[in-house]
Design a protein around this motif. Structure first.
Motif, mmCIF file in Angstrom:
data_model
loop_
_atom_site.group_PDB
_atom_site.id
_atom_site.type_symbol
_atom_site.label_atom_id
_atom_site.label_comp_id
_atom_site.label_asym_id
_atom_site.label_seq_id
_atom_site.Cartn_x
_atom_site.Cartn_y
_atom_site.Cartn_z
ATOM 1 N N ASP A 136 -9.617 10.810 -0.582
ATOM 2 C CA ASP A 136 -9.511 9.322 -0.015
ATOM 3 C C ASP A 136 -7.915 8.645 -0.423
ATOM 4 N N GLN A 137 -7.125 9.526 -0.794
ATOM 5 C CA GLN A 137 -5.785 9.333 -0.961
ATOM 6 C C GLN A 137 -4.598 9.898 -0.080
ATOM 7 N N GLN B 286 -2.362 14.331 2.143
ATOM 8 C CA GLN B 286 -3.370 14.151 1.117
ATOM 9 C C GLN B 286 -3.159 14.502 0.170
ATOM 10 N N ASP C 231 -6.104 4.882 1.942
ATOM 11 C CA ASP C 231 -7.305 5.605 2.101
ATOM 12 C C ASP C 231 -7.687 5.954 3.337
ATOM 13 N N ASN C 232 -8.637 6.953 3.363
ATOM 14 C CA ASN C 232 -8.901 7.774 4.441
ATOM 15 C C ASN C 232 -9.274 6.810 5.670
ATOM 16 N N LYS D 63 0.769 -1.243 0.080
ATOM 17 C CA LYS D 63 -0.062 0.116 -0.003
ATOM 18 C C LYS D 63 0.820 1.269 0.137
#
Length: 261
Positions: free
Chosen positions: A82-83, A78, A55-56, A51
């Motif tokens: 969501d990244q 960020q 994500d959040n 990973k």
């Protein structure tokens, strides 16, 4: 006492010093104090799971976990909805990942210390003899900063400095071998490894680029004139070896940034 006996004693002292440094690093509990430590710890875990972008939900979970343990995770940024990605250079994290897979992440710094000791000893011995090599190797390990950063496995400072010192040390070792006149055809692998480590030091810490540039400029200044006189084949061979090492490391950084952005 013969010179060989003295050499064995100096080498034994250097190895003993390495063992003591390792014991000192592991003798005290490792507490994650700075935000950087938490960022590298979770980055190693995330990278080990494949990973590079989280994500959040995972980011918030790791922030809470750090806070519950008295820490602070702040070095993830960020880049999109969501990244989240690691703010730091990724080289040290990539190096630690295989050790994380084996369940021994703290051994990564031990491997780097062994490499640092070996390269320092070889280069200094070539320059000034066994006694100086022993002293230089121990000084590299026992400066206060080295000992502190050696202990802090989830910090890139020791690793990034070790990559730079090993790469630079091998480059200098190659120069000393050339000065002493060995078979130059056999030295290309030293330059390739020096380039690889110097390049990886930049992947581990971007500010190392300034120092690596000095080595690259020196290499260019000493090899370019050879292209216009005797030694063209050697200059081309050295250029390919050193360039390939640098390119191999920096291509990882390029691929990483291309994937993220």
């Amino acid at each position: 006492m013969t010179e060989k006996d003295k050499a064995r004693i100096y080498r034994g002292l250097a190895l003993l010093g390495l063992l003591v440094a390792v014991v000192l690093a592991f003798a005290f509990p490792y507490k994650l104090r700075e935000p950087d430590s938490w960022a590298y710890r979770y980055a190693v875990e995330n990278f080990a799971d494949g990973k590079l972008i989280i994500d959040n939900a995972l980011h918030q979970q790791q922030v809470r976990e750090a806070q519950e343990q008295g820490g602070w995770l702040a070095q993830y940024v960020q880049i999109d909805n969501d990244q989240w990605v690691l703010e730091k250079a990724p080289g040290y994290v990539f190096f630690v990942v295989p050790f994380e897979w084996l369940g021994i992440p703290r051994v990564a710094n031990v491997v780097l210390a062994i490499g640092l000791l070996l390269v320092t000893y070889l280069a200094t011995r070539r320059l000034a003899g066994e006694a100086a090599a022993c002293l230089a190797s121990l000084l590299m390990l026992y400066t206060p900063v080295s000992l502190i950063m050696f202990h802090r496995s989830y910090m890139a400072m020791f690793g990034a400095s070790a990559f730079l010192a090993m790469g630079g040390g091998l480059y200098i070792y190659h120069l000393l071998r050339q000065r002493d006149g060995p078979d130059k055809r056999k030295d290309w692998w030293i330059l390739a490894l020096a380039g690889l480590l110097l390049g990886w030091s930049v992947v581990a810490r971007y500010s190392n680029l300034l120092v690596v540039s000095v080595f690259a400029l020196h290499f260019a200044a000493t090899r370019l004139p050879m292209l216009f006189r005797e030694g063209r084949a050697l200059a081309l061979r050295d250029g390919l070896a050193f360039g390939a090492g640098l390119a191999a490391s920096l291509s990882v950084l390029l691929a990483y940034n291309t994937y993220l952005f």
